[in-house]
Write a protein that holds these residues in place. Structure first.
Motif, PDB file in Angstrom:
ATOM      1  N   SER A 206       0.809  -1.217   0.000  1.00 42.94           N
ATOM      2  CA  SER A 206       0.000   0.000   0.000  1.00 42.94           C
ATOM      3  C   SER A 206       0.838   1.261   0.000  1.00 42.94           C
ATOM      4  N   GLU A 207       0.282   2.306  -0.603  1.00 43.08           N
ATOM      5  CA  GLU A 207       0.813   3.654  -0.516  1.00 43.08           C
ATOM      6  C   GLU A 207      -0.223   4.525   0.179  1.00 43.08           C
ATOM      7  N   SER A 208       0.237   5.532   0.904  1.00 45.61           N
ATOM      8  CA  SER A 208      -0.717   6.415   1.578  1.00 45.61           C
ATOM      9  C   SER A 208      -0.225   7.850   1.539  1.00 45.61           C
ATOM     10  N   LYS A 209      -1.187   8.767   1.580  1.00 42.85           N
ATOM     11  CA  LYS A 209      -0.894  10.194   1.628  1.00 42.85           C
ATOM     12  C   LYS A 209      -1.807  10.852   2.647  1.00 42.85           C
ATOM     13  N   ALA A 210      -1.461  12.075   3.012  1.00 34.81           N
ATOM     14  CA  ALA A 210      -2.325  12.891   3.857  1.00 34.81           C
ATOM     15  C   ALA A 210      -2.617  14.172   3.077  1.00 34.81           C
ATOM     16  N   ILE A 211      -3.886  14.369   2.720  1.00 35.87           N
ATOM     17  CA  ILE A 211      -4.300  15.505   1.903  1.00 35.87           C
ATOM     18  C   ILE A 211      -5.215  16.414   2.717  1.00 35.87           C
ATOM     19  N   PHE A 212      -4.885  17.701   2.788  1.00 34.28           N
ATOM     20  CA  PHE A 212      -5.767  18.655   3.462  1.00 34.28           C
ATOM     21  C   PHE A 212      -7.016  18.843   2.614  1.00 34.28           C
ATOM     22  N   ASN A 213      -8.161  18.571   3.215  1.00 37.46           N
ATOM     23  CA  ASN A 213      -9.423  18.558   2.470  1.00 37.46           C
ATOM     24  C   ASN A 213     -10.431  19.540   3.053  1.00 37.46           C
ATOM     25  N   GLY A 214      -9.915  20.623   3.646  1.00 37.85           N
ATOM     26  CA  GLY A 214     -10.823  21.629   4.195  1.00 37.85           C
ATOM     27  C   GLY A 214     -11.196  21.333   5.622  1.00 37.85           C
ATOM     28  N   THR A 215     -12.353  20.736   5.818  1.00 41.85           N
ATOM     29  CA  THR A 215     -12.799  20.420   7.174  1.00 41.85           C
ATOM     30  C   THR A 215     -12.302  19.068   7.659  1.00 41.85           C
ATOM     31  N   ASN A 216     -11.454  18.411   6.873  1.00 35.89           N
ATOM     32  CA  ASN A 216     -10.906  17.129   7.302  1.00 35.89           C
ATOM     33  C   ASN A 216      -9.571  16.882   6.618  1.00 35.89           C
ATOM     34  N   ILE A 217      -8.868  15.877   7.105  1.00 31.35           N
ATOM     35  CA  ILE A 217      -7.646  15.399   6.473  1.00 31.35           C
ATOM     36  C   ILE A 217      -7.991  14.073   5.797  1.00 31.35           C
ATOM     37  N   LYS A 218      -7.757  14.008   4.509  1.00 32.50           N
ATOM     38  CA  LYS A 218      -8.091  12.813   3.731  1.00 32.50           C
ATOM     39  C   LYS A 218      -6.856  11.939   3.570  1.00 32.50           C
ATOM     40  N   LEU A 219      -6.992  10.652   3.901  1.00 31.79           N
ATOM     41  CA  LEU A 219      -5.867   9.721   3.797  1.00 31.79           C
ATOM     42  C   LEU A 219      -6.240   8.572   2.865  1.00 31.79           C
ATOM     43  N   PRO A 220      -6.109   8.784   1.562  1.00 30.24           N
ATOM     44  CA  PRO A 220      -6.417   7.709   0.616  1.00 30.24           C
ATOM     45  C   PRO A 220      -5.369   6.613   0.681  1.00 30.24           C
ATOM     46  N   ILE A 221      -5.801   5.373   0.564  1.00 31.78           N
ATOM     47  CA  ILE A 221      -4.892   4.232   0.586  1.00 31.78           C
ATOM     48  C   ILE A 221      -4.886   3.614  -0.803  1.00 31.78           C
ATOM     49  N   VAL A 222      -3.722   3.610  -1.432  1.00 28.55           N
ATOM     50  CA  VAL A 222      -3.582   3.033  -2.765  1.00 28.55           C
ATOM     51  C   VAL A 222      -3.002   1.634  -2.617  1.00 28.55           C
ATOM     52  N   GLY A 223      -3.786   0.647  -3.009  1.00 29.61           N
ATOM     53  CA  GLY A 223      -3.336  -0.733  -2.861  1.00 29.61           C
ATOM     54  C   GLY A 223      -4.439  -1.598  -2.290  1.00 29.61           C
ATOM     55  N   ASN A 224      -4.357  -2.885  -2.531  1.00 29.87           N
ATOM     56  CA  ASN A 224      -5.373  -3.827  -2.076  1.00 29.87           C
ATOM     57  C   ASN A 224      -4.795  -4.815  -1.067  1.00 29.87           C
ATOM     58  N   ILE A 225      -5.681  -5.376  -0.266  1.00 30.98           N
ATOM     59  CA  ILE A 225      -5.311  -6.494   0.601  1.00 30.98           C
ATOM     60  C   ILE A 225      -5.604  -7.777  -0.170  1.00 30.98           C
ATOM     61  N   ILE A 226      -4.647  -8.681  -0.203  1.00 21.82           N
ATOM     62  CA  ILE A 226      -4.817  -9.969  -0.882  1.00 21.82           C
ATOM     63  C   ILE A 226      -4.755 -11.075   0.165  1.00 21.82           C
ATOM     64  N   ILE A 227      -5.788 -11.902   0.219  1.00 22.59           N
ATOM     65  CA  ILE A 227      -5.829 -13.019   1.174  1.00 22.59           C
ATOM     66  C   ILE A 227      -5.856 -14.328   0.397  1.00 22.59           C
ATOM     67  N   CYS A 228      -4.906 -15.212   0.718  1.00 28.41           N
ATOM     68  CA  CYS A 228      -4.764 -16.467  -0.014  1.00 28.41           C
ATOM     69  C   CYS A 228      -5.047 -17.670   0.883  1.00 28.41           C
ATOM     70  N   PHE A 229      -5.825 -18.610   0.344  1.00 21.35           N
ATOM     71  CA  PHE A 229      -6.035 -19.916   0.969  1.00 21.35           C
ATOM     72  C   PHE A 229      -5.487 -20.945  -0.018  1.00 21.35           C
ATOM     73  N   GLU A 230      -4.248 -21.386   0.204  1.00 24.38           N
ATOM     74  CA  GLU A 230      -3.592 -22.260  -0.760  1.00 24.38           C
ATOM     75  C   GLU A 230      -4.286 -23.612  -0.890  1.00 24.38           C
ATOM     76  N   LYS A 231      -4.922 -24.070   0.174  1.00 18.12           N
ATOM     77  CA  LYS A 231      -5.619 -25.350   0.170  1.00 18.12           C
ATOM     78  C   LYS A 231      -6.693 -25.398  -0.905  1.00 18.12           C
ATOM     79  N   PHE A 232      -7.299 -24.264  -1.175  1.00 17.60           N
ATOM     80  CA  PHE A 232      -8.388 -24.199  -2.157  1.00 17.60           C
ATOM     81  C   PHE A 232      -7.978 -23.408  -3.406  1.00 17.60           C
ATOM     82  N   ASN A 233      -6.683 -23.104  -3.521  1.00 17.82           N
ATOM     83  CA  ASN A 233      -6.199 -22.284  -4.635  1.00 17.82           C
ATOM     84  C   ASN A 233      -7.053 -21.032  -4.772  1.00 17.82           C
ATOM     85  N   GLU A 234      -7.365 -20.423  -3.646  1.00 16.95           N
ATOM     86  CA  GLU A 234      -8.284 -19.284  -3.609  1.00 16.95           C
ATOM     87  C   GLU A 234      -7.552 -18.016  -3.201  1.00 16.95           C
TER      88      GLU A 234
END
Length: 399
Positions: A206-234
């Motif tokens: 993942s990549e992350s940033k902190a962007i000033f968004n006026g009334t809040n701070i926006k922290l977009p996360i670029v990247g996915n979580i990948i979960i693997c179950f090798e037993k089921f090739n899933e």
């Protein structure tokens, strides 16, 4: 509807911020027809540590300090504040690696129990894990120390599996996690939580940033979580919501639509992290649907608060069951594997004094550490890019 005016000194426009934050982003308009885009500015040079600490010790409220910081540095809508320096009380005495390690390992037992043949139950287990590992953030104005190039955190950890029928307990000891900073400037992190024997792995690049968004701070996360179950090739791909620090309202929340999809199965989940209304309502609410293929009618609906409890409803039978209730936390023991690049070594001049109850200038110590780390010039040592799946993963998986 109330509006707040913030002077954007970077383009001389006056941004009008709509404080109705029920949507994921705040609607913005300007006095000209130009569109405000994300601007990447260098950290301020005129606001040194002494001024930061003087402002902090002046008796002003934290909100006053934040607003003064915004004004002094000409921060406007869309300003990237990822690498700005903050006063000590706005920094937490630990690395960002805490999130990618301890938090993601905490409920790993859910995935081990979900390593089963039933596709729906396995998918619900993945959803339950993703919801339960989110850290509950009490202070919307404080952030951890951003990790440096090559910084690592690794451990063996034990978890307890409780049989739902007879309530017997089983301790599983061969679980591990490894985290490494791959690019400090982009805040690009590689992490993996796994049990090699069970063939269960969680990858998070993942990549992350902190962007000033006026009334809040926006922290977009670029990247996915990948979960693997090798037993089921899933393999499941989980997209990430955006984190918002609502500093004017005093809380942090995740917002936006995300999905959990499978490489082989037609079952998937669509999830919405709901924003807290401006008046009333609750924070951390989630609505989700478990669907199959192209059928728009959900098989299950899931709703509740990820920080409290969530329930799953069978749309056919109308039966409602408790999916989980916090706290869960069957993490029983952590045995750190401290490498020379470990977070505890990198940040020891901050972590040790604070753990001993000493008061230090975190901002000043942080600056010294960053200068020292530049001289060390650490390279990536624990991860490599697997070109078959385009995932940064550990070079060695421990048994």
């Amino acid at each position: 509807m109330s509006k707040t005016k913030i002077l954007n000194k970077n383009n001389k426009n006056e941004d009008i911020i709509n404080q109705e934050e029920n949507g994921v982003d705040i609607e913005t308009t300007t006095t000209t027809t130009t569109t405000t885009t994300c601007k990447e500015l260098s950290p301020p040079t005129d606001l040194d540590f002494e001024k930061l600490e003087k402002l902090e010790n002046s008796g002003a409220s934290r909100l006053q300090i934040v607003l003064s910081f915004i004004k002094k540095n000409g921060i406007g809508i869309g300003t990237d504040i990822t690498h700005f320096e903050f006063a000590s009380s706005f920094l937490l005495p630990h690395s960002t690696h805490e999130y990618y390690s301890d938090n993601m390992a905490r409920e790993f037992d859910i995935l081990l129990k979900s390593n089963i043949d039933n596709e729906i139950e396995r998918l619900l287990g993945v959803f339950k894990y993703i919801m339960s590992i989110k850290p509950i953030i009490d202070d919307s104005t404080r952030s951890p120390l951003r990790s440096v190039n090559g910084e690592t955190k690794s451990s063996n950890f034990h978890i307890t599996i409780i049989d739902e029928q007879d309530k017997s307990e089983k301790i599983i000891k061969d679980n591990y996690y490894m985290v490494e900073t791959l690019d400090q400037e982009k805040a690009f992190i590689g992490s993996c939580i796994y049990n090699k024997r069970e063939g269960v792995k969680v990858h998070f690049n993942s990549e992350s940033k902190a962007i000033f968004n006026g009334t809040n701070i926006k922290l977009p996360i670029v990247g996915n979580i990948i979960i693997c179950f090798e037993k089921f090739n899933e393999e499941y791909t989980i997209t990430c919501p955006t984190l918002y620090g609502r500093y004017l309202r005093g809380f942090v929340e995740y917002c936006g639509e995300t999905t959990i999809t499978s490489k082989n199965s037609k079952y998937y989940i669509k999830k919405t992290n709901l924003a807290k209304p401006l008046i009333g309502g609750n924070v951390n609410l989630v609505e989700a649907k478990l669907l199959y293929g192209d059928d728009p009618n959900p098989l299950f609906k899931i709703n509740g608060s990820w920080s409290n409890e969530m329930k799953v409803i069978n749309c056919k039978t109308k039966e409602t069951k408790l999916l989980y209730k916090r706290p869960l936390n069957y993490l029983t023991k952590i045995i750190p594997d401290i490498l020379p690049t470990d977070s505890s070594i990198v940040w020891k001049d901050i972590i040790v004094p604070i753990s001993n109850g000493e008061k230090i200038n975190i901002s000043k110590e942080k600056s010294k550490i960053l200068d020292y780390q530049k001289k060390l010039n650490w390279k990536i040592s624990q991860f490599h890019l697997n070109t078959d799946n385009n995932i940064w993963e550990p070079i060695i998986y421990k048994d």
